[in-house]
Design an enzyme around this catalytic site. Structure first.
Site, PDB file in Angstrom:
ATOM      1  N   ASP A  13      55.622  38.451  72.983  1.00 41.25           N
ATOM      2  CA  ASP A  13      56.249  37.254  72.388  1.00 41.25           C
ATOM      3  C   ASP A  13      57.771  37.361  72.338  1.00 41.25           C
ATOM      4  O   ASP A  13      58.410  36.775  71.455  1.00 41.25           O
ATOM      5  CB  ASP A  13      55.717  36.995  70.967  1.00 41.25           C
ATOM      6  CG  ASP A  13      54.200  36.930  70.917  1.00 41.25           C
ATOM      7  OD1 ASP A  13      53.633  36.195  71.750  1.00 41.25           O
ATOM      8  OD2 ASP A  13      53.593  37.592  70.061  1.00 41.25           O
ATOM      9  N   LYS A  16      59.642  36.009  77.236  1.00 38.30           N
ATOM     10  CA  LYS A  16      59.617  36.295  78.668  1.00 38.30           C
ATOM     11  C   LYS A  16      59.536  35.029  79.505  1.00 38.30           C
ATOM     12  O   LYS A  16      60.057  34.967  80.607  1.00 38.30           O
ATOM     13  CB  LYS A  16      58.433  37.216  78.997  1.00 38.30           C
ATOM     14  CG  LYS A  16      58.557  38.623  78.444  1.00 38.30           C
ATOM     15  CD  LYS A  16      57.409  39.508  78.872  1.00 38.30           C
ATOM     16  CE  LYS A  16      56.091  39.106  78.275  1.00 38.30           C
ATOM     17  NZ  LYS A  16      56.063  39.200  76.798  1.00 38.30           N
ATOM     18  N   GLY A  17      58.848  33.994  78.973  1.00 41.73           N
ATOM     19  CA  GLY A  17      58.647  32.781  79.751  1.00 41.73           C
ATOM     20  C   GLY A  17      59.939  32.166  80.236  1.00 41.73           C
ATOM     21  O   GLY A  17      60.097  31.859  81.414  1.00 41.73           O
ATOM     22  N   GLY A  40      50.704  34.193  76.689  1.00 41.55           N
ATOM     23  CA  GLY A  40      51.248  32.844  76.748  1.00 41.55           C
ATOM     24  C   GLY A  40      52.728  32.835  77.053  1.00 41.55           C
ATOM     25  O   GLY A  40      53.485  33.627  76.499  1.00 41.55           O
ATOM     26  N   HIS A  41      53.140  31.978  77.966  1.00 41.24           N
ATOM     27  CA  HIS A  41      54.557  31.788  78.277  1.00 41.24           C
ATOM     28  C   HIS A  41      54.895  30.320  78.052  1.00 41.24           C
ATOM     29  O   HIS A  41      54.194  29.431  78.532  1.00 41.24           O
ATOM     30  CB  HIS A  41      54.862  32.136  79.741  1.00 41.24           C
ATOM     31  CG  HIS A  41      54.771  33.589  80.054  1.00 41.24           C
ATOM     32  ND1 HIS A  41      54.937  34.564  79.103  1.00 41.24           N
ATOM     33  CD2 HIS A  41      54.551  34.239  81.225  1.00 41.24           C
ATOM     34  CE1 HIS A  41      54.818  35.751  79.695  1.00 41.24           C
ATOM     35  NE2 HIS A  41      54.580  35.578  80.973  1.00 41.24           N
ATOM     36  N   THR A 129      42.271  38.055  70.913  1.00 42.02           N
ATOM     37  CA  THR A 129      42.252  36.596  71.055  1.00 42.02           C
ATOM     38  C   THR A 129      40.845  36.067  71.313  1.00 42.02           C
ATOM     39  O   THR A 129      40.669  34.866  71.490  1.00 42.02           O
ATOM     40  CB  THR A 129      43.162  36.161  72.214  1.00 42.02           C
ATOM     41  OG1 THR A 129      42.721  36.793  73.415  1.00 42.02           O
ATOM     42  CG2 THR A 129      44.614  36.522  71.935  1.00 42.02           C
ATOM     43  N   GLN A 223      52.540  40.309  77.568  1.00 40.02           N
ATOM     44  CA  GLN A 223      52.508  41.075  76.322  1.00 40.02           C
ATOM     45  C   GLN A 223      53.718  42.011  76.229  1.00 40.02           C
ATOM     46  O   GLN A 223      54.793  41.663  76.704  1.00 40.02           O
ATOM     47  CB  GLN A 223      51.156  41.780  76.179  1.00 40.02           C
ATOM     48  CG  GLN A 223      50.019  40.768  76.095  1.00 40.02           C
ATOM     49  CD  GLN A 223      48.797  41.167  76.895  1.00 40.02           C
ATOM     50  OE1 GLN A 223      48.891  41.718  77.977  1.00 40.02           O
ATOM     51  NE2 GLN A 223      47.640  40.861  76.378  1.00 40.02           N
ATOM     52  N   VAL A 299      49.365  30.837  72.777  1.00 41.87           N
ATOM     53  CA  VAL A 299      47.946  30.695  73.091  1.00 41.87           C
ATOM     54  C   VAL A 299      47.114  30.484  71.835  1.00 41.87           C
ATOM     55  O   VAL A 299      46.247  29.625  71.777  1.00 41.87           O
ATOM     56  CB  VAL A 299      47.440  31.941  73.863  1.00 41.87           C
ATOM     57  CG1 VAL A 299      45.926  31.911  74.009  1.00 41.87           C
ATOM     58  CG2 VAL A 299      48.100  32.010  75.230  1.00 41.87           C
TER      59      VAL A 299
END
Length: 429
Positions: A13, A16-17, A40-41, A129, A223, A299
């Site tokens: 988190d 990175k996206g 999630g990105h 998750t 991650q 996510v």
């Protein structure tokens, strides 16, 4: 070598996206090398928000996007994400996205097992998750996984499923659950196979050809380093290797060809789920950081735990990843704090230590040793040069650089792609 490996250097988190999106505009190929659709990105491009889970971030830019053999693929989640992204105007085709034919599949039995374990009555849980990632990796290592290429051979697929369910049905009985029908699972896989197989390809060869042609390859990790199954806060980790070395193993590229290693580091620290967190703040300051930083999972929508920057953790991450530089993200979240703290060491049973211990019990007992720094009242949001930053913010960045023994290559000052201060272009080393 004009290739770049991007890894999270904390607990994921880290932002990175946005950085991968910024880099993918300059890359020719983007390749994911581990994880699954648990990651999630979030990308913000021209005001449009894209939330990706399995897709490499390059798809939004129309760059060849590869899912390597180190990624585990939920075929139903993959197709759902294709539909979602296409609904936002991005054309996803087998010419744009390729899946390694040797990648292991996440199946309904994996999701079930994840849920059984997280619901166990002794209260022990990892905080997964529940998407079946861990059980899928277990089956891969146990040599009973169904792989993408198996979808092309019905007879072989039936044998694979029989072997898989020999293991899973024994566990389902142990949990008091009904056995899974082999015919039902095979039928579901044969139904989805024609939709998945067009994306299957020898990803290792595509990358070898791209590198031979001097194309720029961006290796995208999911991650963070301290969720690595070997190097993280075990057992509160993910089920794959999240460090930079996995870029080679998870795509089929030799380690000498992966290039510059860029670590993404948040200007403070967050963690989602269970596990130790030495600098966690459970007070008003922690709540304020989380509120200003919009700290909810892409996510899962789970609220992230927040704390001060942990230089001990990031310095250790820099060593195990071989970081050439870092991107410091979300600096603007710290705007307005009168005083900031940075963890410079740990105290463990009365002794000062300079690393995160391997023992789970000791990790839970370490206490942060803080250095206080003056905050800043001015805004850093949207800054694109050092001259745009308050002097105290520059000092904060430089002090972090000293403590983690790694240069800051970029500073991100908002979710917008171009709001960065660039000191070193990773593609140019």
């Amino acid at each position: 070598m004009a290739n770049v490996v991007v890894v999270g250097a904390q607990w994921g988190d880290e932002g990175k996206g946005k950085i991968v999106d910024w880099l993918s505009l300059r890359a020719d190929v983007v390749a994911r090398f581990q994880g699954g659709h648990n990651a999630g990105h979030t990308l913000v491009v021209d005001g449009v928000v894209y939330k990706l889970s399995l897709m490499p971030s390059g798809v939004v830019r129309g760059k060849l996007s590869l899912l390597g053999n180190g990624v585990v693929i939920d075929p139903w989640a993959f197709l759902a994400e294709v539909e979602k992204v296409q609904a936002q105007g991005v054309a996803i085709t087998p010419d744009l996205v390729k899946i390694a034919e040797t990648a292991a599949l996440i199946l309904p039995v994996h999701r079930d097992l994840d849920g059984f374990r997280e619901n166990r009555d002794d209260g022990m849980k990892i905080g997964t998750t529940r998407r079946g990632i861990g059980p899928a990796y277990e089956d891969k290592v146990g040599r009973r996984a169904v792989r993408v290429i198996d979808l092309a051979d019905e007879q072989g697929l039936r044998a694979r499923v029989a072997d898989l369910l020999h293991h899973h049905n024994a566990m389902r009985r142990g949990y008091g659950e009904a056995e899974y029908s082999a015919d039902e699972l095979v039928a579901a896989l044969l139904e989805i196979a024609p939709k998945i197989l067009p994306y299957a390809a020898p990803v290792w060869r595509l990358l070898d050809e791209a590198i031979a042609e001097d194309k720029k390859v961006l290796f995208e990790g999911a991650q963070g380093a301290f969720l690595d199954v070997d190097h993280g806060t075990y057992p509160f980790v993910t089920s794959s290797n999240t460090v930079s070395g996995q870029a080679a193993a998870g795509t089929g590229v030799g380690p000498g060809k992966t290039g510059y290693v860029l670590g993404i580091v948040k200007a403070y620290t967050t963690r989602v789920g269970e596990g130790p967190f030495p600098t966690e703040l459970t007070d008003e300051t922690g709540r304020l950081i989380g509120e200003k930083g919009h700290e909810f999972g892409t996510v899962t929508a789970r609220q992230r735990r927040c704390g001060w920057f942990d230089a001990v953790l990031v310095r250790q991450s820099a060593k195990i990843n071989g970081l050439n530089g870092i991107v410091l993200t979300k600096l603007d979240v710290l705007d307005g704090f009168e005083t900031l703290k940075v963890c410079v060491a740990y105290e463990l049973d009365g002794k000062t230590i300079d690393r995160l211990p391997a023992s789970t019990a000791e990790q839970a007992r370490v206490k942060p040793v803080y250095e206080e720094m003056e905050g800043w009242s001015g805004s850093t949001r949207g800054a694109r040069s050092w001259a745009d930053l308050p002097a105290e913010a520059v000092k904060y960045v430089r002090r972090i650089e000293e403590l983690i023994e790694t240069p800051v290559a970029m500073v991100s000052t908002s979710p917008e792609r171009e709001d960065v201060i660039l000191m070193q272009d990773p593609f140019r080393g």
